[in-house]
Each structure stands twice: as C-alpha cells, then as structure tokens.
Design a protein around this motif. Structure first.
Motif, PDB file in Angstrom:
ATOM      1  N   UNK A  80       0.838  -1.189   0.000  1.00 48.60           N
ATOM      2  CA  UNK A  80       0.000   0.000   0.000  1.00 48.60           C
ATOM      3  C   UNK A  80       0.872   1.238   0.000  1.00 48.60           C
ATOM      4  N   UNK A  81       0.331   2.294  -0.524  1.00 50.15           N
ATOM      5  CA  UNK A  81       0.925   3.617  -0.402  1.00 50.15           C
ATOM      6  C   UNK A  81       0.049   4.345   0.607  1.00 50.15           C
ATOM      7  N   UNK A  82       0.461   4.309   1.883  1.00 49.70           N
ATOM      8  CA  UNK A  82      -0.352   4.880   2.955  1.00 49.70           C
ATOM      9  C   UNK A  82      -1.712   4.212   2.985  1.00 49.70           C
ATOM     10  N   UNK A  83      -2.752   4.991   3.148  1.00 51.50           N
ATOM     11  CA  UNK A  83      -4.116   4.471   3.050  1.00 51.50           C
ATOM     12  C   UNK A  83      -4.801   5.005   1.800  1.00 51.50           C
ATOM     13  N   UNK A  84      -3.967   5.346   0.803  1.00 56.16           N
ATOM     14  CA  UNK A  84      -4.495   5.870  -0.454  1.00 56.16           C
ATOM     15  C   UNK A  84      -4.608   4.811  -1.536  1.00 56.16           C
ATOM     16  N   UNK A  85      -3.590   3.931  -1.672  1.00 56.59           N
ATOM     17  CA  UNK A  85      -3.553   2.996  -2.802  1.00 56.59           C
ATOM     18  C   UNK A  85      -3.182   1.596  -2.321  1.00 56.59           C
ATOM     19  N   UNK A  86      -4.003   0.605  -2.713  1.00 54.35           N
ATOM     20  CA  UNK A  86      -3.738  -0.815  -2.467  1.00 54.35           C
ATOM     21  C   UNK A  86      -3.256  -1.410  -3.779  1.00 54.35           C
ATOM     22  N   UNK A  87      -2.173  -2.184  -3.732  1.00 55.59           N
ATOM     23  CA  UNK A  87      -1.613  -2.747  -4.957  1.00 55.59           C
ATOM     24  C   UNK A  87      -1.086  -4.155  -4.712  1.00 55.59           C
ATOM     25  N   UNK A  88      -0.870  -4.878  -5.817  1.00 53.73           N
ATOM     26  CA  UNK A  88      -0.209  -6.175  -5.738  1.00 53.73           C
ATOM     27  C   UNK A  88       1.229  -6.004  -6.205  1.00 53.73           C
ATOM     28  N   UNK A  89       2.090  -6.767  -5.578  1.00 58.60           N
ATOM     29  CA  UNK A  89       3.524  -6.697  -5.877  1.00 58.60           C
ATOM     30  C   UNK A  89       3.845  -7.383  -7.207  1.00 58.60           C
ATOM     31  N   UNK A  90       4.969  -6.993  -7.766  1.00 61.80           N
ATOM     32  CA  UNK A  90       5.481  -7.629  -8.980  1.00 61.80           C
ATOM     33  C   UNK A  90       6.796  -8.314  -8.615  1.00 61.80           C
ATOM     34  N   UNK A  91       6.931  -9.542  -9.051  1.00 62.21           N
ATOM     35  CA  UNK A  91       8.145 -10.322  -8.801  1.00 62.21           C
ATOM     36  C   UNK A  91       8.714 -10.776 -10.142  1.00 62.21           C
ATOM     37  N   UNK A  92       9.899 -11.343 -10.094  1.00 61.98           N
ATOM     38  CA  UNK A  92      10.539 -11.841 -11.307  1.00 61.98           C
ATOM     39  C   UNK A  92      11.638 -10.899 -11.753  1.00 61.98           C
ATOM     40  N   UNK A  93      11.660 -10.591 -13.033  1.00 60.10           N
ATOM     41  CA  UNK A  93      12.693  -9.728 -13.617  1.00 60.10           C
ATOM     42  C   UNK A  93      12.409  -8.247 -13.334  1.00 60.10           C
ATOM     43  N   UNK A  94      12.284  -7.907 -12.039  1.00 57.43           N
ATOM     44  CA  UNK A  94      11.923  -6.526 -11.690  1.00 57.43           C
ATOM     45  C   UNK A  94      13.059  -5.549 -11.988  1.00 57.43           C
ATOM     46  N   UNK A  95      14.298  -6.004 -11.937  1.00 61.19           N
ATOM     47  CA  UNK A  95      15.404  -5.103 -12.305  1.00 61.19           C
ATOM     48  C   UNK A  95      15.298  -4.741 -13.786  1.00 61.19           C
ATOM     49  N   UNK A 123       4.272  -2.237  -9.538  1.00 61.77           N
ATOM     50  CA  UNK A 123       3.058  -2.679  -8.858  1.00 61.77           C
ATOM     51  C   UNK A 123       1.888  -2.595  -9.828  1.00 61.77           C
ATOM     52  N   UNK A 124       0.787  -3.199  -9.436  1.00 56.58           N
ATOM     53  CA  UNK A 124      -0.459  -3.103 -10.176  1.00 56.58           C
ATOM     54  C   UNK A 124      -1.502  -2.590  -9.180  1.00 56.58           C
ATOM     55  N   UNK A 125      -2.088  -1.440  -9.460  1.00 52.74           N
ATOM     56  CA  UNK A 125      -3.060  -0.817  -8.548  1.00 52.74           C
ATOM     57  C   UNK A 125      -4.364  -1.599  -8.543  1.00 52.74           C
ATOM     58  N   UNK A 126      -4.815  -1.948  -7.328  1.00 52.29           N
ATOM     59  CA  UNK A 126      -6.063  -2.681  -7.150  1.00 52.29           C
ATOM     60  C   UNK A 126      -7.206  -1.780  -6.704  1.00 52.29           C
ATOM     61  N   UNK A 127      -6.921  -0.863  -5.770  1.00 54.21           N
ATOM     62  CA  UNK A 127      -7.990  -0.024  -5.213  1.00 54.21           C
ATOM     63  C   UNK A 127      -7.399   1.253  -4.645  1.00 54.21           C
ATOM     64  N   UNK A 128      -8.279   2.209  -4.470  1.00 54.83           N
ATOM     65  CA  UNK A 128      -7.914   3.470  -3.812  1.00 54.83           C
ATOM     66  C   UNK A 128      -8.785   3.617  -2.576  1.00 54.83           C
ATOM     67  N   UNK A 129      -8.176   4.080  -1.507  1.00 56.07           N
ATOM     68  CA  UNK A 129      -8.906   4.231  -0.251  1.00 56.07           C
ATOM     69  C   UNK A 129      -9.767   5.471  -0.242  1.00 56.07           C
ATOM     70  N   UNK A 130     -10.942   5.336   0.319  1.00 58.97           N
ATOM     71  CA  UNK A 130     -11.809   6.495   0.552  1.00 58.97           C
ATOM     72  C   UNK A 130     -11.433   7.085   1.903  1.00 58.97           C
ATOM     73  N   UNK A 131     -11.917   8.244   2.191  1.00 64.56           N
ATOM     74  CA  UNK A 131     -11.647   8.910   3.458  1.00 64.56           C
ATOM     75  C   UNK A 131     -11.942   7.963   4.626  1.00 64.56           C
ATOM     76  N   UNK A 132     -10.964   7.767   5.490  1.00 63.24           N
ATOM     77  CA  UNK A 132     -11.145   6.938   6.678  1.00 63.24           C
ATOM     78  C   UNK A 132     -10.914   5.450   6.476  1.00 63.24           C
ATOM     79  N   UNK A 133     -10.648   5.018   5.258  1.00 60.77           N
ATOM     80  CA  UNK A 133     -10.408   3.591   5.005  1.00 60.77           C
ATOM     81  C   UNK A 133      -9.017   3.213   5.500  1.00 60.77           C
ATOM     82  N   UNK A 134      -8.881   1.997   5.999  1.00 65.30           N
ATOM     83  CA  UNK A 134      -7.573   1.475   6.386  1.00 65.30           C
ATOM     84  C   UNK A 134      -7.198   0.363   5.420  1.00 65.30           C
ATOM     85  N   UNK A 135      -6.060   0.509   4.764  1.00 62.68           N
ATOM     86  CA  UNK A 135      -5.637  -0.499   3.790  1.00 62.68           C
ATOM     87  C   UNK A 135      -4.780  -1.603   4.403  1.00 62.68           C
ATOM     88  N   UNK A 136      -4.273  -1.410   5.591  1.00 61.82           N
ATOM     89  CA  UNK A 136      -3.411  -2.421   6.216  1.00 61.82           C
ATOM     90  C   UNK A 136      -4.088  -3.805   6.281  1.00 61.82           C
TER      91      UNK A 136
END
Length: 183
Positions: A80-95, A123-136
C-alpha cells in the motif's frame, strides 16, 4: 491526450488476480476498486501530450522497446501507499522492468515531456482508499496470493479518456504497441 506507458499482464494472470480479490471487492465497498479490464503495470505517467509531441514520443518508445528483452514477471501479495492505494507486488525480472521504466522516462524527457523523477516501484493498482479507510487489513488479506509467472512481450502507449468509461471511470485506449526485442 492524457497518456501513460504500460506493460499488460496476460488474461490468465489477470484472472488469477481477479479470483484472489473477488471476495475482497464485494466485502469492502469503502474502497474504490479498479476495474480488472484496466489492470496494467504503469512504466511512466506522461499526462497531457500534444499530437506533435506524441509522434516524437512514439518513435522514441519504439527504439526503447527494441533495446529491452521480454521479461518474466509474476504478481504476488500486496502492499500500500499509505491508506491511499492498495496494490499487488510484482516479482521476477523486476530489475529489467525498472530499466525499461527508466528508458520510457528518458524517451519522454527527450520528447520534451516533464516526467516525475521518483524511483520506480513496480506494482499493479487494485484499489484506492476512501476517506477513513484502512488499507493495512487489505494488504494482510492478500499476503498469500502468488500468481503464475508470465512473460511481458510488449510495451504499450495508452490514452486515458477521463470519465468515458462505465460509471464515469476512465476508459483506456492503446494507441501503439512495440515488441520487446532486445537481448
């Protein structure tokens, strides 16, 4: 035109991610979920670009794609980027993916486009948090997700038509694509 450059995961990889997030999407309406048909890995956001600049950019992106080989990638877990953006990680040839993103940004700068200078975080963005949402807790729910490995073969220049999609979301239109043919 509002443009970005991306790599598109194949449908089977996106289906795995869609299945992994299906229950979350219905259980957490406090988030603004991105539509699965729009999932992609952004390599560079370019903002509004004029037609004349776009032609120069396209030529430069084609040359950049020719310098980079196809790369093996996978999606797994979440972050996550704070409580603003939820994403999935990318693995493999990330370099290699990071080098491709750097080439995309260099091509944009050479075409006269001002791009952000922050470090690339695949990363691949999955969702964005609304005011007061907790992404943790949402990150924790996706900890066990491990997607299949896939190969990125192409680089895409995409136009984002704001408000032109379902529910006044953005509609994405691929304007050009180039194969990754480097060695």
């Amino acid at each position: 035109m509002r443009l970005f450059v991306a790599v598109q995961p194949p449908p089977d990889a996106l289906d795995e991610l869609r299945s992994a997030t299906a229950a979350m999407r219905s259980a957490h309406p406090d988030l603004r979920w991105t539509r699965p048909d729009q999932w992609h890995l952004t390599l560079g956001f370019l903002g509004d670009v004029g037609d004349e600049t776009r032609a120069d950019l396209a030529a430069r992106l084609g040359r950049a794609a020719a310098k980079h080989p196809p790369m093996r990638l996978a999606m797994h877990g979440a972050g996550r980027f704070g409580d603003r953006v939820l994403w999935t990680r990318i693995a493999g040839d990330v370099a290699a993916l990071g080098r491709l993103a750097a080439s995309v940004q260099a091509a944009a700068r050479r075409a006269g486009i001002d791009v952000e200078g922050r470090p690339y975080r695949p990363h691949l963005t999955l969702a964005r948090g609304r005011e007061g949402a907790s992404l943790r807790p949402r990150v924790d729910e996706l900890t066990g997700f491990v997607g299949s490995t896939w190969t990125a073969h192409d680089l895409h220049l995409v136009c984002s038509h704001l408000g032109a999609g379902p529910g006044r979301t953005s509609r994405y239109e691929a304007l050009a694509s180039w194969p990754l043919t480097g060695s």
